[in-house]
Design a protein around this motif. Sequence first.
Motif, PDB file in Angstrom:
ATOM      1  N   VAL A  31       0.654  -1.020  -0.070  1.00 42.28           N
ATOM      2  CA  VAL A  31       0.046   0.239   0.247  1.00 42.28           C
ATOM      3  C   VAL A  31       1.285   1.319  -0.203  1.00 42.28           C
ATOM      4  O   VAL A  31       0.797   2.293  -1.109  1.00 42.28           O
ATOM      5  CB  VAL A  31      -0.331   0.535   1.435  1.00 42.28           C
ATOM      6  CG1 VAL A  31      -1.711   1.174   1.211  1.00 42.28           C
ATOM      7  CG2 VAL A  31      -2.303  -1.035   0.575  1.00 42.28           C
ATOM      8  N   ASN A  32       1.788   0.893   0.742  1.00 38.77           N
ATOM      9  CA  ASN A  32       2.928   2.602   0.638  1.00 38.77           C
ATOM     10  C   ASN A  32       3.256   2.666  -0.951  1.00 38.77           C
ATOM     11  O   ASN A  32       3.725   4.055  -0.903  1.00 38.77           O
ATOM     12  CB  ASN A  32       3.871   1.890   1.813  1.00 38.77           C
ATOM     13  CG  ASN A  32       3.097   2.233   3.062  1.00 38.77           C
ATOM     14  OD1 ASN A  32       2.418   3.250   3.370  1.00 38.77           O
ATOM     15  ND2 ASN A  32       3.819   1.636   4.320  1.00 38.77           N
ATOM     16  N   ALA A  33       3.647   1.309  -0.961  1.00 42.37           N
ATOM     17  CA  ALA A  33       4.588   1.184  -2.112  1.00 42.37           C
ATOM     18  C   ALA A  33       3.596   1.841  -3.490  1.00 42.37           C
ATOM     19  O   ALA A  33       3.585   3.156  -4.006  1.00 42.37           O
ATOM     20  CB  ALA A  33       5.104   0.389  -2.908  1.00 42.37           C
ATOM     21  N   GLU A  34       2.430   1.764  -3.600  1.00 38.79           N
ATOM     22  CA  GLU A  34       1.154   2.252  -4.113  1.00 38.79           C
ATOM     23  C   GLU A  34       0.853   3.450  -4.366  1.00 38.79           C
ATOM     24  O   GLU A  34       0.315   4.407  -5.259  1.00 38.79           O
ATOM     25  CB  GLU A  34      -0.144   1.184  -4.459  1.00 38.79           C
ATOM     26  CG  GLU A  34       0.129   0.225  -4.841  1.00 38.79           C
ATOM     27  CD  GLU A  34      -1.017  -0.724  -4.725  1.00 38.79           C
ATOM     28  OE1 GLU A  34      -2.282  -0.444  -4.180  1.00 38.79           O
ATOM     29  OE2 GLU A  34      -1.644  -2.324  -5.098  1.00 38.79           O
ATOM     30  N   LEU A  35       1.054   3.806  -3.027  1.00 41.24           N
ATOM     31  CA  LEU A  35       0.437   5.657  -2.792  1.00 41.24           C
ATOM     32  C   LEU A  35       1.545   6.193  -2.910  1.00 41.24           C
ATOM     33  O   LEU A  35       1.351   7.032  -3.488  1.00 41.24           O
ATOM     34  CB  LEU A  35       0.664   5.336  -1.142  1.00 41.24           C
ATOM     35  CG  LEU A  35       0.239   7.474  -0.126  1.00 41.24           C
ATOM     36  CD1 LEU A  35      -0.721   7.516  -0.794  1.00 41.24           C
ATOM     37  CD2 LEU A  35       0.923   6.898   1.367  1.00 41.24           C
ATOM     38  N   GLU A  36       2.851   6.034  -3.016  1.00 41.07           N
ATOM     39  CA  GLU A  36       4.292   6.213  -3.499  1.00 41.07           C
ATOM     40  C   GLU A  36       4.217   6.499  -5.232  1.00 41.07           C
ATOM     41  O   GLU A  36       4.567   7.869  -5.815  1.00 41.07           O
ATOM     42  CB  GLU A  36       5.364   6.030  -3.200  1.00 41.07           C
ATOM     43  CG  GLU A  36       6.792   6.933  -3.510  1.00 41.07           C
ATOM     44  CD  GLU A  36       7.329   7.625  -3.091  1.00 41.07           C
ATOM     45  OE1 GLU A  36       7.417   8.773  -2.785  1.00 41.07           O
ATOM     46  OE2 GLU A  36       6.618   8.275  -1.605  1.00 41.07           O
TER      47      GLU A  36
END
Length: 73
Positions: A31-36
């Motif tokens: 999720v953090n990678a997708e947000l970035e």
Amino acid sequence: MIAVILIFSVPIIKVITKHFEHKEQIKGQRVNAELELEKLKYENFVIETEKMKLQLEQMKLESPVEDINNLLK
């Protein structure tokens, strides 16, 4: 018999719990990678939009000069 089941069930439950915790950590990282990635896509969109605005403005500024040159020929 019940004591044996209880003795072996504790490590099994621990392994299962660790597995689910690890799985949730991976989901959080994803999720953090997708947000970035979405942030980078948005920044790219803003930059491209600004670039197109500048190109359009440049075309507007150059267009009258070309029209005058064409009239003089």
